[in-house]
Design a protein around this motif. Sequence first.
Motif, PDB file in Angstrom:
ATOM      1  N   ARG A 195       3.554   0.681   0.616  1.00  0.00           N
ATOM      2  CA  ARG A 195       3.831  -0.075   1.071  1.00  0.00           C
ATOM      3  C   ARG A 195       5.821  -0.692   0.919  1.00  0.00           C
ATOM      4  O   ARG A 195       6.352  -1.349   1.675  1.00  0.00           O
ATOM      5  N   GLU A 232       6.903  -4.309   1.956  1.00  0.00           N
ATOM      6  CA  GLU A 232       5.586  -4.985   2.305  1.00  0.00           C
ATOM      7  C   GLU A 232       5.216  -4.895   0.873  1.00  0.00           C
ATOM      8  O   GLU A 232       3.483  -5.441   0.681  1.00  0.00           O
ATOM      9  N   LYS A 262       7.395   0.499   4.486  1.00  0.00           N
ATOM     10  CA  LYS A 262       7.605  -0.048   4.520  1.00  0.00           C
ATOM     11  C   LYS A 262       8.034  -1.471   5.031  1.00  0.00           C
ATOM     12  O   LYS A 262       8.184  -2.873   5.813  1.00  0.00           O
TER      13      LYS A 262
END
Length: 263
Positions: free
Chosen positions: A111, A116, A114
Motif C-alpha cells: 500500500r 493507497e 502504491k
Amino acid sequence: MIDVLVMKGPKRDLSIVKGPKDKFSRRFTANLYTRVLSNGEKCDRDWLVYSKELDKVFCFSCKVFKRGIGRGQLMNKSFSDWAHIGERLREHETGTKHVNNMAIWYELRLRLNKNETIDKTPQNLIGKEKEHWKNVLKRIISIVKFLAKHRLAFRGSKEKLYQNSNGTIKTEIIKKIKQAKYFSVILDCTPDVSHQEQMSLIIRYVNISSNSVSIEESFLRFLNVNDTTGQGLFNVLQSELKNLDLNILNARGQGYDNGSNMK
C-alpha cells in the motif's frame, strides 16, 4: 517510524557469512537466511535479521508489528542459541502470530508503494512538510556559506570583533590567496552614518585549494580613509596588505570606485 521501517525493509550485511564462535564452537551462518520447504524448494527468510554487534538474530516483522509480549526470543529481544537455531526458526515461522505479522508487513509495504494507505492524505502532508524543511535547510546552508565567504556577522552589532576565535574565516581566505600567489584588489569608498569615509577591501584571486579551480572575490574588511585621492587610497591599501602579510608586488590588477582614482 513504522512506515519508514517498512519502506526501507530489513538490511542485511551480505559480507557476513559466518559469525564468531560461541563457547560450544557454534555460530551464525548465512545459510540460516534460506528455508527449505517440504517439497525441496528454497525460499528466502526475508524477515530474519542478524545483528553483528549483538551476535544475535531476530524477526523483523514481529519486532515492528507485535502487540504486547509474544512467545519466543525471536519475537521479543533476540536469539543466539546456535545449537537450537534451526528448530527455533522452523517453530517461529509457522507460528500464528508470525504469519499474521508477515501479512501486515507485506500488505502495508504494498500500500505504501502504491500510496493507497488509509492515512494517504496525512502521508502526503508529511511528504510535503519534509520537502519544505529540506529546502529551508538548503537556504540556511547557503546563507552561512555566503556570510562566511564575505566575513559578515550573524548578529550584526552584537558580534565582538578582534577577540579570540574571531578571524578563522579571514585566515582561510588569506591562505587561499597566498596559495594562488597573484591577486587583484577592488576598493570602493562610501561614507557611513557618521560621515566617516570607509573603504571596502575585496581581493580577487584564483582558488586552487580544491579539485575545481575557480575565480573568487572575497571581502576582507572595511578601512577608515581620511584621504580619498588615489595616493591616499594607495597608502591605506599598502599598509593593510602588509598587515595581512600579502606582498603588494604580487598584485596584478586594481579597481577603484571612480575614474580619477583609477587614473
